[in-house]
Design an enzyme around this catalytic site. Structure first.
Site, short mmCIF file in Angstrom:
data_model
loop_
_atom_site.label_atom_id
_atom_site.label_comp_id
_atom_site.label_asym_id
_atom_site.label_seq_id
_atom_site.Cartn_x
_atom_site.Cartn_y
_atom_site.Cartn_z
CG ASP A 1 -10.82 -0.14 -0.70
OD1 ASP A 1 -11.42 -0.56 0.30
OD2 ASP A 1 -11.34 0.63 -1.54
CG ASP B 1 -9.21 -4.14 -3.53
OD1 ASP B 1 -8.20 -4.28 -4.24
OD2 ASP B 1 -10.11 -3.29 -3.76
CG HIS C 1 -14.16 -3.71 -0.97
ND1 HIS C 1 -14.15 -2.40 -1.35
CD2 HIS C 1 -13.07 -4.28 -1.57
CE1 HIS C 1 -13.11 -2.17 -2.14
NE2 HIS C 1 -12.43 -3.30 -2.29
CG ASP D 1 -15.61 -3.10 4.29
OD1 ASP D 1 -16.07 -3.24 3.15
OD2 ASP D 1 -14.69 -2.31 4.57
CB CYS E 1 -14.34 2.15 3.16
SG CYS E 1 -15.50 0.87 2.71
O1 DAV Z 1 -22.21 -2.29 -1.32
O2 DAV Z 1 -20.96 -3.86 -0.67
C1 DAV Z 1 -18.89 -2.26 -0.07
C2 DAV Z 1 -17.80 -1.28 0.27
C3 DAV Z 1 -17.06 -0.71 -0.85
N1 DAV Z 1 -15.75 -0.28 -0.47
C4 DAV Z 1 -21.14 -2.69 -1.00
C5 DAV Z 1 -19.97 -1.76 -0.95
#
Ligand code: DAV
Length: 371
Positions: free
Chosen positions: A127, A205, A254, A256, A356
């Site tokens: 991130d 991020d 995010h 990913d 992540c």
């Molecule tokens: O449900 O899109 C994405 C990843 C969070 N770091 C989601 C979470």
């Protein structure tokens, strides 16, 4: 810095300055040599703030309000730690050098001229740090609780810089109240996209960007604004094209768990969020992620169940996948990949999975175009 042309792609020369930098990464799939794996030590709930409700699962809002500033449950931290150890062991046995951040206190209040906060964790290097080529960029994150998060990585950043990497940071954000839309209200799953970050100043991020050589795929989200994407685009310069797509995600944060390039010509997509695959991927194999099987009883504090898509490529074939995620394992086998299973469901509770939890610092390979 010595820059040496090794091939010509399109109209611009492709450069290879790998020999002078321990940081070198152009894609999500080139052979992985060195990776940073996050830690859950010191993990604390962030103070309650307007930036949180747009992305936290609805059933977690009360917990975050109640436990603001408190440590995450010690048994959750211990279970995640055990899985991180397994993950590190797997990476090392696959020949990857693993580095870890230094824990920093997350419960010490800090303040700027405008606000005060405490921290969260150093679990998700993806991130807060972005690697593009030989450069490692500290991101101007939109959450006040992540303001100092990159300090946990400073020993590594200094080492990489001394070794020849480029090291930079986005403009330090003020994160004043003007940065957040105080009238934000949930648009509902099918409502129009509504983002809580304003265009007051650049924030982003790294996890809202995914790298395919000269082409970087991005989305605006509740932490990444157009101002931030424009800053990054100009910072990276003419060698890169940033493509900004909007997906069917009412609560984006995010990219990913939405669109995951796995190899040249192969992209994993979230079938609920990517109803129309961008034309850029014309001719690519589009792999629809299977429905997640994480049971409702399993706590996911900060992510949807689609975190099952958050895999890590070790090269174009080997891919780290959650051990219990049988549907994902068999799907990827069918597409010719070599899944490497690792327990990670308890780590998932903290808001991420293998992508992540990592920052790929160095992968073999040159800067190319894949489209
Ligand atoms: O449900 O899109 C994405 C990843 C969070 N770091 C989601 C979470």
């Amino acid at each position: 810095m010595t820059v040496e042309a090794v091939e010509t792609g399109g109209s611009r020369p492709v450069v290879e300055n790998r020999r002078t930098s321990p940081v070198w990464c152009h894609t999500e799939w080139d052979p992985l040599e060195e990776v940073i794996v996050g830690i859950v030590d010191e993990a604390h709930f962030p103070p309650w703030h307007a930036a949180l409700p747009p992305v936290l699962p609805a059933d977690q809002h009360d917990t975050f309000r109640r436990d603001a500033g408190k440590p995450f449950p010690p048994e959750a931290v211990a279970a995640a730690n055990q899985e991180l150890d397994e993950f590190v062991h797997i990476l090392e046995s696959e020949g990857v050098t693993v580095r870890r951040p230094e824990p920093i206190p997350q419960n010490v209040p800090y303040r700027t001229l405008d606000w005060s906060s405490t921290g969260m964790y150093a679990a998700m290097p993806r991130d807060v740090l972005l690697v593009v080529g030989d450069e490692i960029i500290e991101c101007p994150t939109a959450w006040r609780s992540r303001y100092y998060e990159t300090l946990a990585y400073r020993p590594l950043l200094k080492e990489y810089f001394r070794g020849g990497a480029r090291w930079s940071a986005g403009p330090k954000p003020e994160l004043k109240d003007e940065q957040y839309d105080s009238t934000w209200a949930d648009p509902g799953e099918d409502g129009p996209r509504r983002l809580v970050v304003t265009e007051f100043e650049p924030t982003f991020d790294a996890a809202d960007f995914t790298r395919c050589g000269r082409d970087i795929i991005a989305q605006m989200s509740n932490v990444t604004n157009a101002f931030g994407i424009e800053w990054l685009s100009r910072h990276l310069g003419d060698d890169y094209r940033i493509h900004v797509f909007e997906f069917d995600d009412a609560h984006p944060m995010h990219i990913d768990a939405t669109l995951v390039p796995m190899a040249p010509g192969k992209v994993l997509i979230n079938p609920e969020r990517v109803r129309r695959v961008p034309d850029l991927f014309k001719g690519w194999d589009v792999i629809h992620a299977p429905k997640p099987i994480i049971p409702d009883s399993h706590p996911l504090y900060m992510t949807s169940k689609w975190i099952n898509m958050n895999i890590l490529m070790l090269d174009e074939e080997r891919v780290v996948v959650e051990r219990q995620d049988e549907p994902m394992i068999s799907l990827l086998k069918n597409f010719g990949f070599t899944p490497i299973p690792c327990n990670f469901r308890n780590f998932n509770s903290f808001g991420g999975s293998f992508h992540c939890a990592t920052l790929d610092v160095r992968r073999r390979g040159a800067l190319r175009s894949y489209f």
